[in-house]
Design a protein around this motif. Structure first.
Motif, mmCIF file in Angstrom:
data_model
loop_
_atom_site.group_PDB
_atom_site.id
_atom_site.type_symbol
_atom_site.label_atom_id
_atom_site.label_comp_id
_atom_site.label_asym_id
_atom_site.label_seq_id
_atom_site.Cartn_x
_atom_site.Cartn_y
_atom_site.Cartn_z
ATOM 1 N N THR A 124 0.816 -1.215 0.000
ATOM 2 C CA THR A 124 0.000 0.000 0.000
ATOM 3 C C THR A 124 0.855 1.273 0.000
ATOM 4 O OG1 THR A 124 -1.743 -1.184 1.166
ATOM 5 C CG2 THR A 124 -1.797 1.212 1.323
ATOM 6 N N SER A 130 -6.716 0.302 -2.462
ATOM 7 C CA SER A 130 -7.488 -0.713 -3.185
ATOM 8 C C SER A 130 -6.946 -0.901 -4.599
ATOM 9 C CB SER A 130 -8.960 -0.298 -3.264
ATOM 10 O OG SER A 130 -9.536 -0.351 -1.974
ATOM 11 N N PHE A 154 0.521 2.575 5.890
ATOM 12 C CA PHE A 154 -0.249 1.601 6.700
ATOM 13 C C PHE A 154 0.460 0.255 6.791
ATOM 14 C CE2 PHE A 154 -3.940 4.148 4.787
ATOM 15 C CZ PHE A 154 -3.980 5.028 5.869
ATOM 16 N N THR A 156 1.918 -2.644 8.682
ATOM 17 C CA THR A 156 1.958 -3.364 9.959
ATOM 18 C C THR A 156 3.397 -3.785 10.244
ATOM 19 O OG1 THR A 156 -0.258 -4.235 9.579
ATOM 20 C CG2 THR A 156 1.100 -5.402 11.194
ATOM 21 N N LYS A 176 0.929 -3.683 -14.966
ATOM 22 C CA LYS A 176 0.882 -4.684 -13.893
ATOM 23 C C LYS A 176 2.067 -5.648 -13.968
ATOM 24 C CE LYS A 176 -4.155 -4.690 -13.943
ATOM 25 N NZ LYS A 176 -5.352 -5.491 -14.248
ATOM 26 N N ARG A 177 2.679 -5.751 -15.171
ATOM 27 C CA ARG A 177 3.843 -6.643 -15.311
ATOM 28 C C ARG A 177 5.159 -5.888 -15.168
ATOM 29 N NH1 ARG A 177 1.887 -11.494 -19.246
ATOM 30 N NH2 ARG A 177 -0.054 -11.747 -18.158
ATOM 31 N N TYR A 230 3.471 -7.867 -8.888
ATOM 32 C CA TYR A 230 2.028 -7.646 -8.655
ATOM 33 C C TYR A 230 1.325 -8.979 -8.413
ATOM 34 C CZ TYR A 230 -2.597 -5.458 -9.389
ATOM 35 O OH TYR A 230 -3.880 -4.992 -9.236
ATOM 36 N N GLY A 235 -1.367 -12.889 -5.067
ATOM 37 C CA GLY A 235 -1.461 -14.298 -4.664
ATOM 38 C C GLY A 235 -1.317 -14.449 -3.159
ATOM 39 N N GLU A 238 -4.366 -13.420 -1.035
ATOM 40 C CA GLU A 238 -5.438 -14.433 -0.961
ATOM 41 C C GLU A 238 -5.342 -15.205 0.370
ATOM 42 O OE1 GLU A 238 -6.039 -16.992 -4.572
ATOM 43 O OE2 GLU A 238 -5.439 -18.539 -3.161
ATOM 44 N N ARG A 241 -5.919 -13.043 3.536
ATOM 45 C CA ARG A 241 -7.328 -12.721 3.837
ATOM 46 C C ARG A 241 -7.977 -13.813 4.683
ATOM 47 N NH1 ARG A 241 -7.623 -10.237 -2.177
ATOM 48 N NH2 ARG A 241 -6.867 -8.175 -1.558
ATOM 49 N N GLU A 361 -5.743 -5.520 4.176
ATOM 50 C CA GLU A 361 -5.609 -6.662 3.246
ATOM 51 C C GLU A 361 -6.829 -6.799 2.328
ATOM 52 O OE1 GLU A 361 -3.418 -10.038 4.305
ATOM 53 O OE2 GLU A 361 -2.122 -8.944 5.674
ATOM 54 N N GLY A 362 -7.370 -5.625 1.947
ATOM 55 C CA GLY A 362 -8.499 -5.589 1.012
ATOM 56 C C GLY A 362 -9.797 -5.245 1.724
ATOM 57 N N ARG A 373 -16.397 -10.972 -9.635
ATOM 58 C CA ARG A 373 -15.622 -11.444 -10.800
ATOM 59 C C ARG A 373 -15.721 -12.955 -10.934
ATOM 60 N NH1 ARG A 373 -9.637 -8.753 -10.864
ATOM 61 N NH2 ARG A 373 -10.191 -6.679 -11.548
HETATM 62 C C1 LIG Z 1 -8.642 -4.608 -7.040
HETATM 63 C C2 LIG Z 1 -7.782 -5.761 -7.459
HETATM 64 C C3 LIG Z 1 -8.488 -7.084 -7.220
HETATM 65 C C4 LIG Z 1 -7.537 -5.613 -8.961
HETATM 66 O O1 LIG Z 1 -6.732 -6.620 -9.416
HETATM 67 P P1 LIG Z 1 -6.291 -6.601 -10.943
HETATM 68 O O2 LIG Z 1 -7.500 -6.655 -11.820
HETATM 69 O O3 LIG Z 1 -5.383 -5.444 -11.170
HETATM 70 O O4 LIG Z 1 -5.461 -7.934 -11.047
HETATM 71 P P2 LIG Z 1 -5.530 -9.054 -12.156
HETATM 72 O O5 LIG Z 1 -5.306 -8.411 -13.496
HETATM 73 O O6 LIG Z 1 -6.721 -9.894 -11.956
HETATM 74 O O7 LIG Z 1 -4.252 -9.936 -11.789
HETATM 75 C C5 LIG Z 1 -2.926 -9.444 -12.051
HETATM 76 C C6 LIG Z 1 -1.991 -10.643 -12.088
HETATM 77 O O8 LIG Z 1 -1.972 -11.279 -10.792
HETATM 78 C C7 LIG Z 1 -2.432 -12.632 -10.922
HETATM 79 N N1 LIG Z 1 -3.235 -12.943 -9.745
HETATM 80 C C8 LIG Z 1 -4.312 -12.279 -9.310
HETATM 81 N N2 LIG Z 1 -4.795 -12.855 -8.218
HETATM 82 C C9 LIG Z 1 -3.995 -13.917 -7.966
HETATM 83 C C10 LIG Z 1 -3.993 -14.940 -6.992
HETATM 84 N N3 LIG Z 1 -4.899 -14.954 -6.028
HETATM 85 N N4 LIG Z 1 -3.021 -15.860 -7.046
HETATM 86 C C11 LIG Z 1 -2.080 -15.852 -7.996
HETATM 87 N N5 LIG Z 1 -2.034 -14.903 -8.974
HETATM 88 C C12 LIG Z 1 -2.987 -13.980 -8.947
HETATM 89 C C13 LIG Z 1 -3.257 -12.685 -12.194
HETATM 90 O O9 LIG Z 1 -3.290 -13.960 -12.750
HETATM 91 C C14 LIG Z 1 -2.452 -11.719 -13.064
HETATM 92 O O10 LIG Z 1 -1.283 -12.381 -13.528
HETATM 93 P P3 LIG Z 1 -0.869 -12.346 -15.061
HETATM 94 O O11 LIG Z 1 -0.496 -10.923 -15.346
HETATM 95 O O12 LIG Z 1 -2.075 -12.776 -15.846
HETATM 96 O O13 LIG Z 1 0.285 -13.285 -15.183
HETATM 97 C C15 LIG Z 1 -6.408 -5.743 -6.743
HETATM 98 O O14 LIG Z 1 -5.712 -4.574 -7.057
HETATM 99 C C16 LIG Z 1 -6.577 -5.880 -5.258
HETATM 100 O O15 LIG Z 1 -6.641 -6.982 -4.733
HETATM 101 N N6 LIG Z 1 -6.612 -4.735 -4.548
HETATM 102 C C17 LIG Z 1 -6.625 -4.718 -3.113
HETATM 103 C C18 LIG Z 1 -5.246 -4.590 -2.613
HETATM 104 C C19 LIG Z 1 -5.145 -4.872 -1.142
HETATM 105 O O16 LIG Z 1 -5.716 -5.823 -0.630
HETATM 106 N N7 LIG Z 1 -4.363 -4.040 -0.476
HETATM 107 C C20 LIG Z 1 -4.086 -4.229 0.897
HETATM 108 C C21 LIG Z 1 -2.615 -4.510 1.033
HETATM 109 S S1 LIG Z 1 -1.975 -4.954 2.540
HETATM 110 C C22 LIG Z 1 -2.391 -3.746 3.625
HETATM 111 O O17 LIG Z 1 -3.478 -3.328 3.710
HETATM 112 C C23 LIG Z 1 -1.380 -3.248 4.608
HETATM 113 C C24 LIG Z 1 -1.726 -3.885 5.903
HETATM 114 S S2 LIG Z 1 -0.630 -5.047 6.205
HETATM 115 O O18 LIG Z 1 0.491 -4.575 6.812
HETATM 116 O O19 LIG Z 1 -0.801 -6.208 5.526
#
Ligand SMILES: CC(C)(COP(=O)(O)OP(=O)(O)OC[C@H]1O[C@@H](n2cnc3c(N)ncnc32)[C@H](O)[C@@H]1OP(=O)(O)O)[C@@H](O)C(=O)NCCC(=O)NCCSC(=O)CCS(=O)O
Length: 376
Positions: A124, A130, A154, A156, A176-177, A230, A235, A238, A241, A361-362, A373
């Motif tokens: 983040t 997000s 943010f 941790t 993203k790549r 990314y 990954g 997931e 969460r 974490e989302g 989706r």
């Molecule tokens: C909002 C989003 C879900 C948007 O995601 P995108 O549409 O940008 O992503 P994709 O194009 O679908 O995927 C990109 C890329 O990654 C691969 N992918 C996606 N999900 C997985 C998975 N579960 N396992 C493995 N691979 C995955 C997908 O296949 C694509 O790969 P290729 O390019 O095709 O090879 C996203 O942006 C999102 O989740 N946003 C929320 C972010 C979030 O949760 N932030 C919090 C971070 S942590 C925090 O809060 C700090 C606190 S702490 O200290 O932890």
């Protein structure tokens, strides 16, 4: 769903520790904004820092369901402590387990799993929460290493942690790549804790803004391939969460147990309030919601343990458990009336601690997006 004897044993061991070593001290840690070093040492000795890390890499070699059980118990003792442990296990360990090479596992994963290091996850940014693909932090090759510049928000354990996984842009034109993942020791020159957030709750774990100002790391600190950052981050989120969902259940369960005990003691209209149908039904609802959330979590964790896709199930578990937890904590406060609102009882603290589970974490909306989706 039934637990194995081994899973019950680990749950019971961590429950005993949490009830003796976390729960009684949590009010003071909250008041004094204290990071509980001794409690962390005890959890490390129990293996809680490396639940899913293979034994040959210094971990407990257990499954994701066990991690969920452990996090529920730690969170039932203290929410903030469970967050620091959760982030270390997943995303941090999970990324090193899946993408780390042998040298990285030896240098970083082993001490993390053994509790000699606490991990942080730097995804983040101030303008990228997000929308995680809009990162601005960059890493550029220089000599035989990388130089990172930017701001992470943010984070941790950004202060109390010893090692951070950092996602940064390495190729601006590649979208993203064009992002990569790095392992960065928090004592690296150029890694600075710019501010510590003054939060609603979870005072026993720090949440920091980190400045990377010409932060130089060796070439060997790139995790996986250039451009994979990314994907590596999403990954790992997931699994993370599932952990946050388990924490939500743990905190809500503690609040619920306080409310049940109080309702059985507190007399009104000539009987314990537990016997009043309004109160009894409210608590029955809470018990049902807690169990429903727990089953969603165990289902998502079991899929992950079986190596099956669980993005939708993990999102459902986090969405339902974190929102349920706020409702249950609120119902617990309602059951205690005025006593629920003051800090002589633990409920106002747990209510503050649990709120962030709908955000980090989302957010809940991001979980809904992922679920939507999966319906297409
Ligand atoms: C909002 C989003 C879900 C948007 O995601 P995108 O549409 O940008 O992503 P994709 O194009 O679908 O995927 C990109 C890329 O990654 C691969 N992918 C996606 N999900 C997985 C998975 N579960 N396992 C493995 N691979 C995955 C997908 O296949 C694509 O790969 P290729 O390019 O095709 O090879 C996203 O942006 C999102 O989740 N946003 C929320 C972010 C979030 O949760 N932030 C919090 C971070 S942590 C925090 O809060 C700090 C606190 S702490 O200290 O932890």
């Amino acid at each position: 769903m039934l637990l194995t004897p081994d899973q019950e044993a680990i749950r019971d061991a961590v429950r005993a520790f949490a009830q003796e070593q976390l729960w009684p001290h949590a009010p003071r840690w909250d008041r004094e904004h204290l990071f509980p070093k001794e409690a962390h040492a005890g959890l490390a000795a129990l293996g809680a820092y490396g639940i899913c890390v293979p034994e040959e890499d210094g971990g407990a070699g257990l499954d994701y369901l066990s991690l969920a059980l452990v996090l529920e118990e730690i969170a039932a003792g203290d929410g903030g402590t469970s967050t620091a442990i959760s982030v270390t296990n997943c995303p941090v360990n999970a990324i090193l387990m899946r993408y780390g090479n042998a040298a990285q596992k030896k240098k970083w994963l082993q001490p993390l799993a053994q509790g000699q290091m606490l991990g942080a996850f730097c995804l983040t940014e101030p303008q990228a929460g997000s929308d995680a693909s809009s990162l601005r932090t960059t890493a550029r090759k220089e000599g035989d290493g990388w130089v990172i510049d930017g701001v992470k928000q943010f984070i941790t354990s950004g202060k109390n942690g010893q090692v951070a996984i950092v996602i940064a842009v390495t190729d601006k034109g590649a979208g993203k790549r064009g992002m990569s993942a790095f392992v960065v020791p928090t004592d690296a020159p150029g890694y600075t804790v710019a501010r510590l957030e003054d939060k609603l709750g979870q005072h026993s774990s720090d949440t920091a803004q980190i400045n990377f100002d010409g932060c130089r790391i060796p070439a060997g600190n790139l995790i996986g391939q250039e451009g994979e950052g990314y994907k590596i981050a999403l990954g790992a989120l997931e699994g993370g969460r599932i952990g946050i969902a388990a924490q939500s259940v743990g905190m809500a369960r503690s609040a619920f147990e306080v409310a049940v005990a109080y309702a059985k003691e507190r007399q009104a209209f000539g009987q314990p309030i537990f016997e009043q149908q309004a109160v009894g039904f409210r608590l029955a609802d809470c018990a049902t919601q807690l169990e429903a959330a727990r089953q969603l979590i165990w289902h998502a964790a079991s899929l992950r343990d079986a190596g099956r896709p669980c993005l939708k199930e993990a999102a459902m578990a986090k969405l339902f458990a974190s929102e349920m937890a706020e409702r249950v904590c609120s119902a617990a406060i309602q059951t205690l009336g005025g006593y629920g609102y003051v800090n002589d009882f633990p409920l106002e603290r747990i209510y503050r601690d649990v709120r962030v589970c709908q955000i980090y974490e989302g957010t809940s909306d991001i979980q809904k997006l992922l679920i939507q989706r999966a319906l297409v």
